[in-house]
Scaffold this motif. Sequence first.
Motif, PDB file in Angstrom:
ATOM      1  N   VAL A   1      25.724 -49.339 -39.855  1.00  0.00           N
ATOM      2  CA  VAL A   1      26.860 -49.024 -40.737  1.00  0.00           C
ATOM      3  C   VAL A   1      28.185 -49.238 -40.013  1.00  0.00           C
ATOM      4  CG1 VAL A   1      28.014 -47.205 -42.020  1.00  0.00           C
ATOM      5  CG2 VAL A   1      25.533 -47.421 -42.142  1.00  0.00           C
ATOM      6  N   LEU A   2      28.271 -48.719 -38.801  1.00  0.00           N
ATOM      7  CA  LEU A   2      29.518 -48.854 -38.048  1.00  0.00           C
ATOM      8  C   LEU A   2      29.871 -50.318 -37.837  1.00  0.00           C
ATOM      9  CD1 LEU A   2      31.862 -47.643 -36.546  1.00  0.00           C
ATOM     10  CD2 LEU A   2      30.396 -47.365 -34.536  1.00  0.00           C
ATOM     11  N   ALA A   3      28.877 -51.135 -37.554  1.00  0.00           N
ATOM     12  CA  ALA A   3      29.132 -52.560 -37.336  1.00  0.00           C
ATOM     13  C   ALA A   3      29.642 -53.220 -38.617  1.00  0.00           C
ATOM     14  CB  ALA A   3      27.855 -53.250 -36.864  1.00  0.00           C
ATOM     15  N   GLN A   4      29.073 -52.845 -39.763  1.00  0.00           N
ATOM     16  CA  GLN A   4      29.530 -53.396 -41.032  1.00  0.00           C
ATOM     17  C   GLN A   4      30.993 -53.022 -41.311  1.00  0.00           C
ATOM     18  OE1 GLN A   4      26.546 -51.799 -43.772  1.00  0.00           O
ATOM     19  NE2 GLN A   4      25.818 -53.878 -44.151  1.00  0.00           N
TER      20      GLN A   4
ATOM     21  N   LYS B   1      33.093 -51.829 -51.611  1.00  0.00           N
ATOM     22  CA  LYS B   1      32.042 -52.695 -52.149  1.00  0.00           C
ATOM     23  C   LYS B   1      30.778 -52.691 -51.296  1.00  0.00           C
ATOM     24  CE  LYS B   1      35.420 -55.797 -54.303  1.00  0.00           C
ATOM     25  NZ  LYS B   1      35.992 -57.162 -54.300  1.00  0.00           N
ATOM     26  N   LEU B   2      30.844 -52.097 -50.099  1.00  0.00           N
ATOM     27  CA  LEU B   2      29.668 -52.024 -49.237  1.00  0.00           C
ATOM     28  C   LEU B   2      28.664 -51.013 -49.800  1.00  0.00           C
ATOM     29  CD1 LEU B   2      31.189 -52.030 -45.627  1.00  0.00           C
ATOM     30  CD2 LEU B   2      30.018 -53.909 -46.778  1.00  0.00           C
ATOM     31  N   ASP B   3      27.408 -51.378 -49.804  1.00  0.00           N
ATOM     32  CA  ASP B   3      26.367 -50.464 -50.281  1.00  0.00           C
ATOM     33  C   ASP B   3      26.264 -49.233 -49.394  1.00  0.00           C
ATOM     34  OD1 ASP B   3      25.774 -52.199 -52.321  1.00  0.00           O
ATOM     35  OD2 ASP B   3      24.128 -53.189 -51.240  1.00  0.00           O
ATOM     36  N   THR B   4      26.601 -49.383 -48.140  1.00  0.00           N
ATOM     37  CA  THR B   4      26.481 -48.277 -47.191  1.00  0.00           C
ATOM     38  C   THR B   4      27.673 -47.322 -47.211  1.00  0.00           C
ATOM     39  OG1 THR B   4      27.357 -49.773 -45.508  1.00  0.00           O
ATOM     40  CG2 THR B   4      24.956 -49.517 -45.610  1.00  0.00           C
ATOM     41  N   VAL B   5      28.741 -47.682 -47.930  1.00  0.00           N
ATOM     42  CA  VAL B   5      29.913 -46.805 -48.051  1.00  0.00           C
ATOM     43  C   VAL B   5      29.863 -46.119 -49.411  1.00  0.00           C
ATOM     44  CG1 VAL B   5      32.422 -46.684 -48.164  1.00  0.00           C
ATOM     45  CG2 VAL B   5      31.322 -48.199 -46.511  1.00  0.00           C
ATOM     46  N   ARG B   6      29.627 -44.826 -49.391  1.00  0.00           N
ATOM     47  CA  ARG B   6      29.501 -44.079 -50.636  1.00  0.00           C
ATOM     48  C   ARG B   6      30.850 -43.741 -51.255  1.00  0.00           C
ATOM     49  NH1 ARG B   6      24.999 -40.073 -47.944  1.00  0.00           N
ATOM     50  NH2 ARG B   6      23.202 -41.467 -48.184  1.00  0.00           N
ATOM     51  N   GLY B   7      31.868 -43.705 -50.438  1.00  0.00           N
ATOM     52  CA  GLY B   7      33.198 -43.404 -50.968  1.00  0.00           C
ATOM     53  C   GLY B   7      34.242 -43.379 -49.875  1.00  0.00           C
TER      54      GLY B   7
ATOM     55  N   THR C   1      33.376 -54.863 -39.058  1.00  0.00           N
ATOM     56  CA  THR C   1      33.521 -56.267 -39.473  1.00  0.00           C
ATOM     57  C   THR C   1      34.533 -56.406 -40.606  1.00  0.00           C
ATOM     58  OG1 THR C   1      31.255 -56.796 -38.816  1.00  0.00           O
ATOM     59  CG2 THR C   1      32.296 -58.256 -40.420  1.00  0.00           C
ATOM     60  N   ILE C   2      34.484 -55.500 -41.561  1.00  0.00           N
ATOM     61  CA  ILE C   2      35.438 -55.528 -42.680  1.00  0.00           C
ATOM     62  C   ILE C   2      36.872 -55.388 -42.165  1.00  0.00           C
ATOM     63  CG2 ILE C   2      36.231 -54.299 -44.733  1.00  0.00           C
ATOM     64  CD1 ILE C   2      33.750 -55.930 -45.232  1.00  0.00           C
ATOM     65  N   PHE C   3      37.074 -54.457 -41.257  1.00  0.00           N
ATOM     66  CA  PHE C   3      38.419 -54.284 -40.695  1.00  0.00           C
ATOM     67  C   PHE C   3      38.876 -55.562 -39.993  1.00  0.00           C
ATOM     68  CE2 PHE C   3      37.734 -49.796 -41.432  1.00  0.00           C
ATOM     69  CZ  PHE C   3      39.018 -49.284 -41.591  1.00  0.00           C
ATOM     70  N   ALA C   4      37.993 -56.149 -39.206  1.00  0.00           N
ATOM     71  CA  ALA C   4      38.342 -57.365 -38.455  1.00  0.00           C
ATOM     72  C   ALA C   4      38.656 -58.525 -39.393  1.00  0.00           C
ATOM     73  CB  ALA C   4      37.205 -57.738 -37.516  1.00  0.00           C
ATOM     74  N   GLU C   5      37.873 -58.664 -40.472  1.00  0.00           N
ATOM     75  CA  GLU C   5      38.090 -59.759 -41.414  1.00  0.00           C
ATOM     76  C   GLU C   5      39.462 -59.695 -42.079  1.00  0.00           C
ATOM     77  OE1 GLU C   5      34.843 -59.418 -44.090  1.00  0.00           O
ATOM     78  OE2 GLU C   5      33.439 -60.580 -42.837  1.00  0.00           O
ATOM     79  N   HIS C   6      40.031 -58.512 -42.178  1.00  0.00           N
ATOM     80  CA  HIS C   6      41.331 -58.356 -42.831  1.00  0.00           C
ATOM     81  C   HIS C   6      42.470 -58.165 -41.831  1.00  0.00           C
ATOM     82  CE1 HIS C   6      38.551 -57.566 -46.173  1.00  0.00           C
ATOM     83  NE2 HIS C   6      39.534 -58.025 -46.936  1.00  0.00           N
ATOM     84  N   GLY C   7      42.159 -58.382 -40.558  1.00  0.00           N
ATOM     85  CA  GLY C   7      43.207 -58.345 -39.542  1.00  0.00           C
ATOM     86  C   GLY C   7      43.732 -56.963 -39.220  1.00  0.00           C
ATOM     87  N   VAL C   8      42.915 -55.930 -39.453  1.00  0.00           N
ATOM     88  CA  VAL C   8      43.322 -54.555 -39.144  1.00  0.00           C
ATOM     89  C   VAL C   8      42.553 -54.100 -37.914  1.00  0.00           C
ATOM     90  CG1 VAL C   8      43.482 -52.189 -39.967  1.00  0.00           C
ATOM     91  CG2 VAL C   8      43.777 -54.090 -41.579  1.00  0.00           C
TER      92      VAL C   8
END
Length: 430
Positions: free
Chosen positions: A364-367, A414-420, A370-377
């Motif tokens: 989960v942490l890796a996912q 939108k991640l399945d592993t993020v509930r909110g 990755t999202i943060f990195a993809e958006h330059g944050v």
Amino acid sequence: MMRTRPLKVALLGCGVVGSEVVRIMSTHADDLAARIGAPLELAGVAVRRPGRVREGIDPALVTTDAVGLVQRDDIDVVVEVIGGIEPARTLITTAFEHGASVVTANKALLAEDGSTLHETAEKHGADLYFEAAVAAAIPLVRPLRESLAGDKVNRVLGIVNGTTNFILDRMTTSGAGYNEALEEATALGYAEADPTADVEGFDAAAKAAILAGIAFHTRVRLDDVHREGLTDVSAADIASARRMGCTVKLLAICERSADGRSVTARVHPAMIPLSHPLASVHEAYNAVFVEAEAAGQLMFYGPGAGGAPTASAVLGDLVAACRNKVNGARGPGESAYAQLAVSPMGEVVTRYHISLDVADKPGVLAQVATIFAEHGVSIDTVRQQGKDGDAWLVVVTHRAPDAALTATVEALRKLDTVRGVASIMRVEGE
């Protein structure tokens, strides 16, 4: 030498603030006359309910005909403390048209249509003073538009609403929940029966628009101010701030961009370090931190609401307006020569604290990273707590544009592993 003809003052509104204005005018009449160079005379008081007993006011001066009062050619200064957009706007412009100067505490009107008021005052050679519109007794408007007129202000950061500061202070110091703190604020008279203007940030946003306009010599309207209230601030947010060595405040922030070509104005809850001067502002007090190129860092602190504090600011403006009448002079008008662009919230760059409800399983942490990195944050710190399949992930970022953070959060949802996404809060003052 003092002139013998008194300066005639018309008062629009006689509630908590208006009644204090009358009291001070009466109690300190001799001192005010000496400071102005002429005595003051209360020539009329416009109210909605004339039958109410008003201590210290001659009933013969009370009227429901506010228009007729401001149309009198013998009125020198009109004091407007009724608030709202109409009929205040019509009454103020009518006063200007009949040669009177105006002192107002009307932040909503100034934030929505201040430019029209300034233009009308200029056209008719009158003054418009409004110290009480921003932070009651705290001298802030005059230092910004006069004392710092020769300097370059880059940032104004402040607590400009006493109700919200009281609520957040109670949540921090006593562990009270939002509703409990609001109930206490209402019982003590800090919050109105309908607290929406305060807790949703409308009051602070109007003040931010006024401050930004003065500080940056640019017209900034209420619609230009990004606004978020504090109703979603939770005990978990307060606890997270404490763990970071921070506290939570509802801040009004007005900034000049790094290249000097644009400005931003915003109001929202934020975490600030306990070492920052604003962190020590408790109860219903206000404080504003000003950063100027030559003067450096300045802080203005005091009661930002209440009848007597607000009346103090009104009387200060009344003295200034009356002195100008005596001396045949005019005070400072609107300064909007810079005409800087007002940038949207998406261009604001700051740090963020994001709390995520995630599944407690490997990867989960890796996912999320990755999202943060993809958006330059860029991520500064991560804290994870989990048990029995449930987990909370708290991410604190480095500085990033607000638009990038918004896109990041949408992708995380939108991640399945993020509930909110439990909360998002900016980190300021570092």
